[in-house]
Design an enzyme around this catalytic site. Structure first.
Site, PDB file in Angstrom:
ATOM      1  N   CYS A   1      -1.977   1.642   8.756  1.00 61.09           N
ATOM      2  CA  CYS A   1      -1.161   0.864   7.826  1.00 61.09           C
ATOM      3  C   CYS A   1      -1.544  -0.611   7.831  1.00 61.09           C
ATOM      4  O   CYS A   1      -1.805  -1.205   8.843  1.00 61.09           O
ATOM      5  CB  CYS A   1       0.328   1.064   8.097  1.00 61.09           C
ATOM      6  SG  CYS A   1       0.870   0.565   9.715  1.00 61.09           S
TER       7      CYS A   1
ATOM      8  N   CYS B   1       2.927   8.299   1.786  1.00 56.21           N
ATOM      9  CA  CYS B   1       3.444   7.328   2.740  1.00 56.21           C
ATOM     10  C   CYS B   1       3.667   6.014   1.987  1.00 56.21           C
ATOM     11  O   CYS B   1       2.741   5.500   1.374  1.00 56.21           O
ATOM     12  CB  CYS B   1       2.409   7.174   3.848  1.00 56.21           C
ATOM     13  SG  CYS B   1       2.814   5.913   5.023  1.00 56.21           S
TER      14      CYS B   1
ATOM     15  N   CYS C   1       3.697  -4.870  16.294  1.00 57.71           N
ATOM     16  CA  CYS C   1       3.149  -3.859  17.203  1.00 57.71           C
ATOM     17  C   CYS C   1       1.669  -4.177  17.385  1.00 57.71           C
ATOM     18  O   CYS C   1       0.977  -4.473  16.401  1.00 57.71           O
ATOM     19  CB  CYS C   1       3.334  -2.461  16.636  1.00 57.71           C
ATOM     20  SG  CYS C   1       5.057  -2.082  16.275  1.00 57.71           S
TER      21      CYS C   1
ATOM     22  N   CYS D   1      -1.332  -2.614  15.189  1.00 57.64           N
ATOM     23  CA  CYS D   1      -1.102  -2.423  13.760  1.00 57.64           C
ATOM     24  C   CYS D   1      -1.571  -3.616  12.942  1.00 57.64           C
ATOM     25  O   CYS D   1      -1.289  -4.758  13.277  1.00 57.64           O
ATOM     26  CB  CYS D   1       0.386  -2.184  13.531  1.00 57.64           C
ATOM     27  SG  CYS D   1       0.837  -2.152  11.794  1.00 57.64           S
TER      28      CYS D   1
ATOM     29  N   GLU E   1       8.790  -2.481   8.624  1.00 52.41           N
ATOM     30  CA  GLU E   1       9.726  -1.679   9.429  1.00 52.41           C
ATOM     31  C   GLU E   1      10.845  -1.231   8.477  1.00 52.41           C
ATOM     32  O   GLU E   1      11.679  -2.042   8.060  1.00 52.41           O
ATOM     33  CB  GLU E   1      10.275  -2.539  10.578  1.00 52.41           C
ATOM     34  CG  GLU E   1      11.524  -2.014  11.244  1.00 52.41           C
ATOM     35  CD  GLU E   1      11.466  -0.562  11.710  1.00 52.41           C
ATOM     36  OE1 GLU E   1      10.582  -0.221  12.514  1.00 52.41           O
ATOM     37  OE2 GLU E   1      12.321   0.235  11.264  1.00 52.41           O
TER      38      GLU E   1
ATOM     39  N   CYS F   1       4.901  -7.459   8.035  1.00 50.86           N
ATOM     40  CA  CYS F   1       5.866  -6.921   8.993  1.00 50.86           C
ATOM     41  C   CYS F   1       6.105  -7.939  10.091  1.00 50.86           C
ATOM     42  O   CYS F   1       5.185  -8.630  10.518  1.00 50.86           O
ATOM     43  CB  CYS F   1       5.364  -5.612   9.591  1.00 50.86           C
ATOM     44  SG  CYS F   1       6.609  -4.841  10.657  1.00 50.86           S
TER      45      CYS F   1
ATOM     46  N   GLU G   1       0.820  -1.222   0.000  1.00 48.85           N
ATOM     47  CA  GLU G   1       0.000   0.000   0.000  1.00 48.85           C
ATOM     48  C   GLU G   1       0.847   1.263   0.000  1.00 48.85           C
ATOM     49  O   GLU G   1       1.920   1.281   0.585  1.00 48.85           O
ATOM     50  CB  GLU G   1      -0.818   0.071   1.289  1.00 48.85           C
ATOM     51  CG  GLU G   1      -1.672  -1.106   1.552  1.00 48.85           C
ATOM     52  CD  GLU G   1      -2.225  -1.079   2.971  1.00 48.85           C
ATOM     53  OE1 GLU G   1      -3.078  -1.910   3.248  1.00 48.85           O
ATOM     54  OE2 GLU G   1      -1.805  -0.225   3.778  1.00 48.85           O
TER      55      GLU G   1
HETATM   56  S1  SF4 Z   1       3.647  -0.266  13.297  1.00 47.80           S
HETATM   57 FE1  SF4 Z   1       5.222  -0.508  11.711  1.00 47.80          FE
HETATM   58  S2  SF4 Z   1       6.804  -1.788  12.741  1.00 47.80           S
HETATM   59 FE2  SF4 Z   1       4.931  -2.008  13.964  1.00 47.80          FE
HETATM   60  S3  SF4 Z   1       3.909  -3.853  13.141  1.00 47.80           S
HETATM   61 FE3  SF4 Z   1       3.062  -2.043  12.052  1.00 47.80          FE
HETATM   62  S4  SF4 Z   1       4.299  -1.873  10.186  1.00 47.80           S
HETATM   63 FE4  SF4 Z   1       5.441  -3.186  11.628  1.00 47.80          FE
END
Ligand code: SF4
Length: 358
Positions: A344, A113, A124, A127, A171, A120, A92
């Site tokens: 995201c 962005c 987190c 997310c 990341e 990932c 994305e």
């Molecule tokens: S916030 Fe960023 S680093 Fe954390 S899980 Fe989502 S994409 Fe990965």
């Protein structure tokens, strides 16, 4: 042998190849013009290059271009682009019109962005990107092409994107080996022509790579996803905090700040009952002062499959006021993309799950 993609090559590398082929140097300039200003998606578009050269280029290099799988949002609001890559992976990019509150810039400015990985690994807790795990790193050209493909779609041949944030899926600093060449290409006068100070690299807190980035010559901005001002609170939502606790992260940020000046933003997603307590404000203020950083407060979005709630507006304002009382430069962001799954990873996840159900 696999062919490199032409948009992973530097000007010098292309020059060297053209010298071997005994092509005049103006052909390099023509090619670079097609690749970056022209945002060409195929060799055939490069009409002022001889057919024989285009054929040779096609035999030596690939020219990847992402396929638009889905687009959400209207032209004057946040737009989300879902791209399908050559191997079928979905990533994305999000285009956000600037608001004066966010950047102090006129509203014809846009921030893009971009993603750096498929999925990932960092998990987190708030997310969507990490929900289905990590699949692979994006290649250099797959990072670069997100910028060019959005500008091509937005049309006009002019510049649509004034700010770039490396904050989408993945990341960024875990893909350092591809990210940095991509950023150098996007920053180069022969390439994307985006000023380094207009490029913000975000990280969930990979301390060694923050130090490495500080040693790069470019003045990239750094955004650190803090989301908790004590190890206890941060550790609850960010597993990375076990590996690089706040002490280590802060020392790396301090190193960055010493090398680059006032270039750090602390991102802080406000989650009801998790990190929005006023007990977090004093340690957050101390950290911001120590790093000479500004703080971006972002009320969390509801993500399908995750239990977190957005704090009430009163709680958001109280947190902001507590920081302001301690003379911290802080902004409270009204998430523009909330209604179109801009957090995201959400659009990719929804689309992938939809495909799985079919
Ligand atoms: S916030 Fe960023 S680093 Fe954390 S899980 Fe989502 S994409 Fe990965």
């Amino acid at each position: 042998m696999t062919r490199p993609d032409i948009r992973s090559q530097t000007e010098r590398e292309i020059q060297r190849q053209f010298e071997v082929w005994r092509e005049p140097s103006y052909r390099v300039r023509q090619l670079l013009h097609w690749l970056y200003a022209g945002r060409a998606a195929s060799w055939d578009e490069m009409t002022n290059l001889p057919k024989s050269l285009r054929q040779r280029l096609g035999e030596t290099y690939t020219l990847a271009w992402p396929e638009l799988a889905r687009r959400q949002g209207a032209r004057d609001t946040t737009q989300k682009f879902l791209w399908r890559l050559a191997d079928g992976a979905l990533i994305e990019s999000v285009l956000i019109p600037a608001s004066p509150a966010l950047y102090g810039e006129p509203s014809d400015r846009h921030t893009l962005c971009v993603s750096t990985q498929v999925g990932c690994a960092y998990g987190c807790k708030f997310c969507a990107s990490g929900l289905d795990g990590w699949k692979r790193h994006l290649r250099v050209e797959e990072i670069v092409n997100q910028v060019l493909a959005v500008e091509r779609l937005e049309g006009g041949g002019g510049r649509t994107i004034n700010n770039l944030v490396i904050m989408g899926m993945g990341e960024p600093l875990a893909n350092y080996e591809n990210l940095l060449p991509a950023l150098r290409i996007l920053n180069a006068p022969w390439g994307g022509k985006l000023g380094a100070r207009k490029i913000t690299v975000s990280t969930s807190g990979l301390a060694p790579q923050i130090r490495r980035l500080a040693d790069e010559p470019q003045q990239f901005r750094l955004a650190v996803s803090l989301h908790g001002a004590t190890d206890q609170t941060r550790g609850r939502i960010m597993p990375i905090n076990k590996k690089y606790p706040l002490g280590e992260l802060t020392a790396a940020c301090e190193y960055y700040q010493e090398k680059k000046g006032r270039m750090i933003t602390l991102e802080y997603i406000l989650i009801a009952g998790v990190n929005d307590g006023l007990d977090q404000a004093p340690p957050l203020a101390r950290l911001a002062h120590r790093l000479r950083a500004r703080v971006n407060l972002i009320p969390c979005n509801k993500v399908e499959g995750l239990p977190w709630e957005r704090p009430s507006e009163a709680a958001q304002e109280a947190f902001l006021a507590a920081l302001e009382r301690q003379k911290v430069a802080a902004t409270l962001r009204r998430e523009k993309g909330g209604e179109i799954d801009a957090a995201c990873g959400q659009l990719r996840l929804k689309t992938e799950r939809m495909f799985q159900r079919l």
